[in-house]
Structure formats: C-alpha cells, structure tokens
Design a protein around this motif. Sequence first.
Motif, mmCIF file in Angstrom:
data_model
loop_
_atom_site.group_PDB
_atom_site.id
_atom_site.type_symbol
_atom_site.label_atom_id
_atom_site.label_comp_id
_atom_site.label_asym_id
_atom_site.label_seq_id
_atom_site.Cartn_x
_atom_site.Cartn_y
_atom_site.Cartn_z
ATOM 1 N N ASN A 66 -5.601 7.039 6.035
ATOM 2 C CA ASN A 66 -5.551 5.660 6.510
ATOM 3 C C ASN A 66 -4.147 5.334 6.992
ATOM 4 O O ASN A 66 -3.161 5.640 6.314
ATOM 5 C CB ASN A 66 -5.947 4.683 5.405
ATOM 6 C CG ASN A 66 -7.400 4.824 5.003
ATOM 7 O OD1 ASN A 66 -8.236 5.224 5.808
ATOM 8 N ND2 ASN A 66 -7.705 4.509 3.759
ATOM 9 N N SER B 9 -1.703 2.547 -10.640
ATOM 10 C CA SER B 9 -0.837 2.903 -9.512
ATOM 11 C C SER B 9 0.592 2.991 -9.996
ATOM 12 O O SER B 9 0.993 2.288 -10.933
ATOM 13 C CB SER B 9 -0.921 1.840 -8.406
ATOM 14 O OG SER B 9 -2.216 1.737 -7.871
ATOM 15 N N ARG C 218 0.836 -1.209 0.000
ATOM 16 C CA ARG C 218 0.000 0.000 0.000
ATOM 17 C C ARG C 218 0.873 1.262 0.000
ATOM 18 O O ARG C 218 0.503 2.278 -0.584
ATOM 19 C CB ARG C 218 -0.917 0.006 1.230
ATOM 20 C CG ARG C 218 -2.000 -1.066 1.193
ATOM 21 C CD ARG C 218 -2.965 -0.911 2.350
ATOM 22 N NE ARG C 218 -3.953 -1.977 2.376
ATOM 23 C CZ ARG C 218 -5.066 -1.992 1.658
ATOM 24 N NH1 ARG C 218 -5.346 -0.960 0.862
ATOM 25 N NH2 ARG C 218 -5.913 -2.997 1.739
ATOM 26 N N ALA C 219 2.027 1.199 0.671
ATOM 27 C CA ALA C 219 2.907 2.375 0.742
ATOM 28 C C ALA C 219 3.448 2.744 -0.627
ATOM 29 O O ALA C 219 3.839 3.895 -0.853
ATOM 30 C CB ALA C 219 4.056 2.107 1.704
ATOM 31 N N SER D 296 0.490 7.846 -1.052
ATOM 32 C CA SER D 296 0.871 6.967 0.051
ATOM 33 C C SER D 296 2.384 7.000 0.252
ATOM 34 O O SER D 296 3.153 7.239 -0.685
ATOM 35 C CB SER D 296 0.414 5.532 -0.214
ATOM 36 O OG SER D 296 0.944 5.048 -1.435
ATOM 37 N N SER E 67 -5.165 -1.653 11.042
ATOM 38 C CA SER E 67 -5.392 -0.449 10.246
ATOM 39 C C SER E 67 -6.310 0.493 11.005
ATOM 40 O O SER E 67 -7.157 0.063 11.798
ATOM 41 C CB SER E 67 -6.027 -0.797 8.899
ATOM 42 O OG SER E 67 -5.153 -1.569 8.106
ATOM 43 N N ALA F 271 -5.139 8.728 -4.194
ATOM 44 C CA ALA F 271 -4.448 8.741 -2.907
ATOM 45 C C ALA F 271 -2.946 8.808 -3.112
ATOM 46 O O ALA F 271 -2.395 8.227 -4.051
ATOM 47 C CB ALA F 271 -4.812 7.501 -2.098
ATOM 48 N N GLY G 84 5.582 5.315 3.228
ATOM 49 C CA GLY G 84 5.783 4.455 4.385
ATOM 50 C C GLY G 84 7.232 4.080 4.595
ATOM 51 O O GLY G 84 8.120 4.422 3.803
ATOM 52 N N HIS H 154 -1.621 2.203 8.470
ATOM 53 C CA HIS H 154 -1.468 0.752 8.493
ATOM 54 C C HIS H 154 -0.174 0.392 9.217
ATOM 55 O O HIS H 154 0.872 1.001 8.992
ATOM 56 C CB HIS H 154 -1.423 0.181 7.070
ATOM 57 C CG HIS H 154 -2.576 0.605 6.212
ATOM 58 N ND1 HIS H 154 -3.806 -0.022 6.238
ATOM 59 C CD2 HIS H 154 -2.695 1.606 5.309
ATOM 60 C CE1 HIS H 154 -4.619 0.563 5.381
ATOM 61 N NE2 HIS H 154 -3.967 1.556 4.812
ATOM 62 N N THR I 140 2.646 2.563 7.191
ATOM 63 C CA THR I 140 2.153 3.164 5.947
ATOM 64 C C THR I 140 1.069 4.186 6.257
ATOM 65 O O THR I 140 0.238 3.978 7.139
ATOM 66 C CB THR I 140 1.582 2.084 5.005
ATOM 67 O OG1 THR I 140 2.633 1.216 4.610
ATOM 68 C CG2 THR I 140 0.957 2.706 3.765
ATOM 69 N N ALA I 141 1.078 5.287 5.500
ATOM 70 C CA ALA I 141 0.024 6.292 5.565
ATOM 71 C C ALA I 141 -0.508 6.543 4.162
ATOM 72 O O ALA I 141 0.267 6.633 3.202
ATOM 73 C CB ALA I 141 0.536 7.593 6.175
ATOM 74 N N GLU I 142 -1.840 6.612 4.048
ATOM 75 C CA GLU I 142 -2.494 6.950 2.784
ATOM 76 C C GLU I 142 -3.323 8.210 2.992
ATOM 77 O O GLU I 142 -4.150 8.268 3.908
ATOM 78 C CB GLU I 142 -3.416 5.825 2.329
ATOM 79 C CG GLU I 142 -2.727 4.518 2.005
ATOM 80 C CD GLU I 142 -3.740 3.432 1.684
ATOM 81 O OE1 GLU I 142 -3.810 3.004 0.521
ATOM 82 O OE2 GLU I 142 -4.463 3.012 2.602
#
Length: 445
Positions: free
Chosen positions: A427, A342, A47-48, A387, A86, A385, A389, A429, A407-409
């Motif tokens: 968000n 992405s 996700r990061a 992201s 999360s 978004a 991390g 994580h 991780t931050a979104e």
Amino acid sequence: MYKKINYITAVLVLMASISVNAQVTTQSPYSRYGLGNLRGSLLPQLRAMGGISTAVNKPTGYNTINMQNPASYAGITLTTIDAGISAGFTTLTKGDLKDKSFNGTLSHAAFAFPVTTHSALSFGILPYSDLGYNFLQTGTISSGSGTGNGATQNVNSAYTGEGGLTKSYIGYGYRIGDNFRIGANIEYLFGNLIENRDLQFSDDGVDDGAVEPSYATRLQNKNSVGGIAFSYGAQYDFRLSSKMLITLGYSGSSASTINSTRTFLATKYVYDGTQEGGTTIETIDSVGGGKSNLKLPLVHNFGIVLQKNNKWLIGADVRMGKWSNLTINGVNQGLQNSRGASIGGQITPDITSINSYWSKVDYRLGFSYDKTYVKLADNDVKQMALSFGLGLPLASSRNAFYKMNLTAEIGRRGTMVTDDLRENYVNLHLGFTINDKWFTRFKFD
C-alpha cells in the motif's frame, strides 16, 4: 490569502479527479466478512510508524491531525489542512493459483483550527471500510438416476461484493492544565454494502466443445447505511525535561447503533459463459425499504510515546475490539474479538538545518500485527505489515508550513496455514499537510 486558498483548492481538485478515475473497490475475499476490510483513522505520517497514534500529539515541530485520538486536537495551534490519496497492489495466492490487482482512491481530507489557546476543532472525511471480492465455487449436477449414464452439467456458484462505508466527522479537543488533554468526535457513517450470489450453469450437458446460453439466477442483498457513532480519547504528558516527555493515551469508539435500509433483489438472466453474466430477462422477487440497523462494537486503544521535541519519537499501541457483538439486520455476524499491536517511531536529524535539506526530513519506520475479526475453520486470519516513510518539508514562509508525507506498507493477511488463501500487499500513501495562520486579528495604532 487568496493564493493559499487557490493552492489548496487545486490540490484537492487534483486528488479528487485522480480518485474518480481510479478503481475504488478492494479485491479481497476476506472483505466478505463483517463490514469489509477496516481502513482505520490514520494519516500517512502515522501509518508510516506502524499505525501508532493513541499517544501521538505533535510528532515534530508542526501540527498534524490525529483523528484516531481527538484529544490530540488540543495541541493544534495553527490552521491545519491534510489531504491525500492511496494506492494498493494486492497478490492473492492459494496453492498454485495467483491473482493480482490494483486499486486507488482519495484517502482523506481533514481540517483543523484552534478555537482558543487551550482547544481546537477538527472535521473531515475518510474511508471506514472497503468491500470488494469476486470468486467462484464450481461443481456438477447429474440428471441420471444413479446408474452413471445421466447427463451432467457444470454449475458455478459466483460470489461478488462491492461498496464500503465512509466516515465524516467533527471533533473537539480541550487541554486542561499543561499536561492533560481530552476530546471527542461525532461521526457519521454512510455507504452501501452490496453482496451477490449467482447460480450459473456453464454448459448444456452436451460435450460438443461449445458453450450454450442457459438461465442463471442472482440473489442480491444491499444495505444502505447511514447513522451516528462516537469516539473519544485522552492524553497525559509526563515531562522528563524541557525537551523530553512521555505521553500516555487512550481512545475508543462507543457501541453505536447505525440505521440501515435493506433491499433484496432476485433476478433471472441469460448466462453467456462469462463470470459477469448476461442479459437480465426478469425480476423474480424484490423487497425494498426494509428498515434495519448495524450494531457496532466497543473498540479500545492504548498507547505510549517517548519523544524528544523536534528530534525523535518512539511509541507503541495496543488495541482490541469486541467484534463478536457485531450484528447486521439483527443477525450476529459470527466474528471474533480482534486485537493487535504496533510499534514505531521517527527521527528528524536537524529540523533547523540550513545547509542540508535531508537533515530536515522526517524518517519513519514501524511494524504492526493484528488478529483480525475473521476466523476460518478454527484458524485466525492474521495481518502483519512493515511500514516506512518520509516527511518531506516543502516551501514555507513566516506563518505557513507545507509538508508532503510518503508512506509504504508491505504486508500479509491470511491464516498463515500452508496452501490457505493469502494476501500479499503493498500500500502506498501520499498526503499533503499545510499549517497556516488564519483568522488573525490585526491591530492598528
């Protein structure tokens, strides 16, 4: 070995207790559509990087579980455990109106271990979708005959939803030759999707400043879901040198039919002026045990990654889903096909550094953009978004390696039309990755 097992157990119990005490439903009016807000099969470290995953095998010199593409399991050489939590902060805005909420939950628990030198097995559990919303539509009704002298009452139409789906999976990845990997997951989706519509009379029509109790009705539809789905993937490496390679990846989910049981309940209750309602006085109608199903759509993901082993990685994904084919209880949900992209990557300054801890840290950054399956008044609901991390190495030994992934979104969801409903969210994580050498055969001379 026992110390390691106790450590792992303690971490999992701690995270489970946190999730039980947290609010686990989302607060998103957009989750009213389809199956709710889709979570995606992504660990914090992916996700990061904006969610790139289709062509990701080993981001750095440790094993990671990438259930988004089961072909990646073939690269796992050590017993690997990954679990995390999360949390999300959401701000809803519409014109001058604003509402804030916080939600937290256990995000995943996944396990993997090598079976042979060419293959590995993985299993785990993680959220598939979240359903959670609560909003009102207000109006008035008149008992007059059109002369303007009749009494009026304020009426609320309250819409609420809660629940979501969870996915458990077991998958196998196999390497063919030196560069080609294939894999597949068998997934079990389960959970409840509960939606309510209330008709509430907020006063008695007499303007005396007091709220009088009145009758209200609630219509509840509940789908209890449980069934099998499948996902699959492939990856191929093009080696540019001993340390650099390009990986191409594909993953997808099949168009599966998932069993569900539908329950309908109509109740009458005393409305006390609060949105939650009041005391139920009778059940008007109840229909339970109706067998039905969900028909999930085909989903495709394509990815490319360029990486220098144990140094840096950069990649991109594109994805599409035929959500216009989604049906629930035999009814097409009126969704549109989704698509998104992405881009992201990570860099590790010096994984072998002895003097500088921060040189061994993974620094990650990414961006994602999606046209979701929701369309309102001919306007696409979009989501984007940014992201970022860190992958923080923890204490390690000769055969074991531990890492904490943060991780931050920061993102936005909405039609992007002025004064339409928008969601701004942050968000967070947190995940723990453990690599260890288990099931070793010892030889004695």
